[in-house]
Scaffold this motif. Sequence first.
Motif, PDB file in Angstrom:
ATOM      1  N   LEU A 277      50.089  30.396  43.132  1.00  0.00           N
ATOM      2  CA  LEU A 277      49.202  31.505  42.804  1.00  0.00           C
ATOM      3  C   LEU A 277      49.591  32.091  41.449  1.00  0.00           C
ATOM      4  O   LEU A 277      50.486  32.939  41.352  1.00  0.00           O
ATOM      5  N   ALA A 279      47.201  33.395  39.338  1.00  0.00           N
ATOM      6  CA  ALA A 279      46.165  34.320  38.847  1.00  0.00           C
ATOM      7  C   ALA A 279      46.747  35.713  38.648  1.00  0.00           C
ATOM      8  O   ALA A 279      47.684  36.124  39.340  1.00  0.00           O
ATOM      9  N   THR A 308      43.650  46.367  46.132  1.00  0.00           N
ATOM     10  CA  THR A 308      43.027  45.107  46.571  1.00  0.00           C
ATOM     11  C   THR A 308      43.969  44.461  47.587  1.00  0.00           C
ATOM     12  O   THR A 308      45.120  44.879  47.717  1.00  0.00           O
ATOM     13  N   LYS A 309      43.471  43.434  48.272  1.00  0.00           N
ATOM     14  CA  LYS A 309      44.362  42.722  49.211  1.00  0.00           C
ATOM     15  C   LYS A 309      45.328  41.880  48.397  1.00  0.00           C
ATOM     16  O   LYS A 309      44.915  41.239  47.424  1.00  0.00           O
ATOM     17  N   ASP A 310      46.580  41.841  48.786  1.00  0.00           N
ATOM     18  CA  ASP A 310      47.554  40.985  48.100  1.00  0.00           C
ATOM     19  C   ASP A 310      47.427  39.570  48.676  1.00  0.00           C
ATOM     20  O   ASP A 310      47.854  39.307  49.802  1.00  0.00           O
ATOM     21  N   ILE A 311      46.826  38.693  47.902  1.00  0.00           N
ATOM     22  CA  ILE A 311      46.516  37.335  48.398  1.00  0.00           C
ATOM     23  C   ILE A 311      47.811  36.585  48.700  1.00  0.00           C
ATOM     24  O   ILE A 311      47.973  35.987  49.771  1.00  0.00           O
ATOM     25  N   LEU A 312      48.730  36.643  47.748  1.00  0.00           N
ATOM     26  CA  LEU A 312      49.995  35.908  47.894  1.00  0.00           C
ATOM     27  C   LEU A 312      50.746  36.366  49.144  1.00  0.00           C
ATOM     28  O   LEU A 312      51.213  35.538  49.940  1.00  0.00           O
ATOM     29  N   GLY A 326      54.728  31.824  43.834  1.00  0.00           N
ATOM     30  CA  GLY A 326      54.097  32.970  43.193  1.00  0.00           C
ATOM     31  C   GLY A 326      54.605  33.154  41.775  1.00  0.00           C
ATOM     32  O   GLY A 326      55.587  32.520  41.367  1.00  0.00           O
ATOM     33  N   PHE A 327      53.938  34.011  41.036  1.00  0.00           N
ATOM     34  CA  PHE A 327      54.348  34.349  39.670  1.00  0.00           C
ATOM     35  C   PHE A 327      54.727  35.821  39.622  1.00  0.00           C
ATOM     36  O   PHE A 327      54.171  36.628  40.376  1.00  0.00           O
ATOM     37  N   LEU A 329      55.220  38.745  36.593  1.00  0.00           N
ATOM     38  CA  LEU A 329      55.251  39.144  35.179  1.00  0.00           C
ATOM     39  C   LEU A 329      55.915  40.517  35.146  1.00  0.00           C
ATOM     40  O   LEU A 329      55.384  41.480  35.700  1.00  0.00           O
ATOM     41  N   GLU A 330      57.077  40.574  34.526  1.00  0.00           N
ATOM     42  CA  GLU A 330      57.861  41.803  34.608  1.00  0.00           C
ATOM     43  C   GLU A 330      58.170  42.353  33.212  1.00  0.00           C
ATOM     44  O   GLU A 330      58.165  41.611  32.223  1.00  0.00           O
ATOM     45  N   LYS A 341      60.215  40.210  45.073  1.00  0.00           N
ATOM     46  CA  LYS A 341      58.877  39.685  45.400  1.00  0.00           C
ATOM     47  C   LYS A 341      58.964  38.401  46.212  1.00  0.00           C
ATOM     48  O   LYS A 341      58.188  38.183  47.146  1.00  0.00           O
ATOM     49  N   ARG A 344      59.884  39.575  49.742  1.00  0.00           N
ATOM     50  CA  ARG A 344      58.839  40.403  50.363  1.00  0.00           C
ATOM     51  C   ARG A 344      57.606  39.587  50.724  1.00  0.00           C
ATOM     52  O   ARG A 344      56.993  39.789  51.755  1.00  0.00           O
ATOM     53  N   LYS A 345      57.279  38.625  49.832  1.00  0.00           N
ATOM     54  CA  LYS A 345      56.043  37.865  50.054  1.00  0.00           C
ATOM     55  C   LYS A 345      56.314  36.527  50.740  1.00  0.00           C
ATOM     56  O   LYS A 345      55.421  35.702  50.865  1.00  0.00           O
TER      57      LYS A 345
HETATM   58  N1  CTP Z   1      48.949  38.446  43.573  1.00  0.00           N
HETATM   59  C1  CTP Z   1      47.998  38.166  44.548  1.00  0.00           C
HETATM   60  N2  CTP Z   1      47.128  39.117  44.951  1.00  0.00           N
HETATM   61  C2  CTP Z   1      47.167  40.361  44.426  1.00  0.00           C
HETATM   62  C3  CTP Z   1      48.128  40.656  43.444  1.00  0.00           C
HETATM   63  C4  CTP Z   1      49.010  39.668  43.030  1.00  0.00           C
HETATM   64  O1  CTP Z   1      47.954  37.024  45.026  1.00  0.00           O
HETATM   65  N3  CTP Z   1      46.282  41.279  44.831  1.00  0.00           N
HETATM   66  C5  CTP Z   1      49.900  37.386  43.190  1.00  0.00           C
HETATM   67  C6  CTP Z   1      49.773  36.872  41.789  1.00  0.00           C
HETATM   68  O2  CTP Z   1      48.881  35.770  41.703  1.00  0.00           O
HETATM   69  C7  CTP Z   1      51.182  36.474  41.451  1.00  0.00           C
HETATM   70  C8  CTP Z   1      52.008  37.487  42.174  1.00  0.00           C
HETATM   71  O3  CTP Z   1      51.180  37.950  43.245  1.00  0.00           O
HETATM   72  O4  CTP Z   1      51.525  35.215  41.971  1.00  0.00           O
HETATM   73  C9  CTP Z   1      52.380  38.578  41.240  1.00  0.00           C
HETATM   74  O5  CTP Z   1      52.261  39.738  41.802  1.00  0.00           O
HETATM   75  P1  CTP Z   1      52.455  41.124  41.023  1.00  0.00           P
HETATM   76  O6  CTP Z   1      51.148  41.739  40.847  1.00  0.00           O
HETATM   77  O7  CTP Z   1      53.305  40.966  39.821  1.00  0.00           O
HETATM   78  O8  CTP Z   1      53.388  41.733  42.062  1.00  0.00           O
HETATM   79  P2  CTP Z   1      53.232  42.883  43.033  1.00  0.00           P
HETATM   80  O9  CTP Z   1      53.959  42.493  44.247  1.00  0.00           O
HETATM   81  O10 CTP Z   1      51.812  43.258  43.158  1.00  0.00           O
HETATM   82  O11 CTP Z   1      54.108  43.984  42.337  1.00  0.00           O
HETATM   83  P3  CTP Z   1      53.850  44.883  41.054  1.00  0.00           P
HETATM   84  O12 CTP Z   1      52.419  44.723  40.640  1.00  0.00           O
HETATM   85  O13 CTP Z   1      54.194  46.201  41.544  1.00  0.00           O
HETATM   86  O14 CTP Z   1      54.813  44.349  40.029  1.00  0.00           O
END
Ligand code: CTP
Length: 401
Positions: A277, A279, A308-312, A326-327, A329-330, A341, A344-345
Amino acid sequence: MSILSGKNILLGITGGIAAYKTASLVRLFVKSGANVKVVMTPASKEFVTPLTLSTLSKNPVYSTFTNEDEDTEVWNNHVDLGLWADLLIVAPATANTLAKMANGVCDNLLMATYLSAKCPVYFAPAMDLDMYKHATTKQSFEKLNTFGNIMIPATSGELASGLVGEGRMAEPEEIFSFIEADVLGKLPLKGKKVLITAGPTYEAIDPVRFIGNHSSGKMGFEIARAAANLGAEVILISGPTAQKVSHSLIQQIPVVSAEDMFNAVHTYFNSCDIAILSAAVADYRPKEVAHQKIKKKSSTLTLELEKTKDILASLGVIKKQQYLVGFALETNDELENAKGKLKRKNLNLIVLNSLNDKGAGFKGDTNKVTFIDDQDNITAFELKTKSEVAIDLLNKIISHI
Ligand code: CTP
């Protein structure tokens, strides 16, 4: 796109009547996107001209150790030719050449190249039926088989002698499909399904406006390309992007919003082996979407956003056999955040890129990443092109699955 696209194919032509068919074979390889060079034995030039083959292959044709036609002698280095080749195909392969290959007789440029090549070697025999049946020919086939050379069997039919039987070289289309299937069958991700998300998502505010981000989708598209080139069947679920890909193993599913992406991912996740994932999914979206364009009535505008729903994370909950990547970006405390992450995921691997590294992140053609896996192995890479990063990532996944 053919699996042979971009491959260096060296075609060795020997002296049999079927040599005339190699013009079509060269065309098929060139059309597939392969780079083609031709080495001819002296006898084969009686059957097809070097000019035809150099025109079709768009490369000089090699036949002797030095170039006869040039004023200044040029050495045709068989070692370089052998190393250049990703695949060496001897077609037609006469009984004489097969016997030389089986016994290491090195009396022409093609044989010297054959002995120098480290790549897979295919040969397509072509001869009269009694020659094909002869015990010495059978011995050559067996010996070549023990060397790992791959035979593209001759077919039955009318032969140049007028006799009917086994010994006709396979047709160019058959040789092409045989090699394509063989290359594909040996690829490390053959038979695997890979789901990839790429690009940004757009979250509607009203019919004309949205909340989006700067993701170009390049990283995800490069991963899709690399996975398909390794033989995987790829489902590429992509938000709005200018990226394009055309590959027979990639099915692209365009989506717009995080909700669309969530639904598409869950449609395909159960049947996939690997999910990557990449995106840049919007974390928030407007709670209400205006049905009509919002007019600029007041000096400020407040939008209420909801998560939004966290897909990952949702895949981490339901995953079974899938290898989940997963990715992250920090901008600060990069390693700690990424490790958090990963846990947690419930991921198998996380690809960290830091916005503090020059050349990393969203828009460019390069990325600087660190892989962290669920065994706490950490591998940091130099700045690389996104296509190189994609290959590193898939190699890492292949080493795990
Ligand atoms: N991702 C996802 N669905 C979302 C948000 C993020 O699947 N609604 C996936 C991205 O594709 C990516 C990873 O989660 O692989 C990155 O997540 P990120 O947004 O950086 O992490 P979060 O856990 O949402 O933490 P934060 O935004 O607080 O850094």
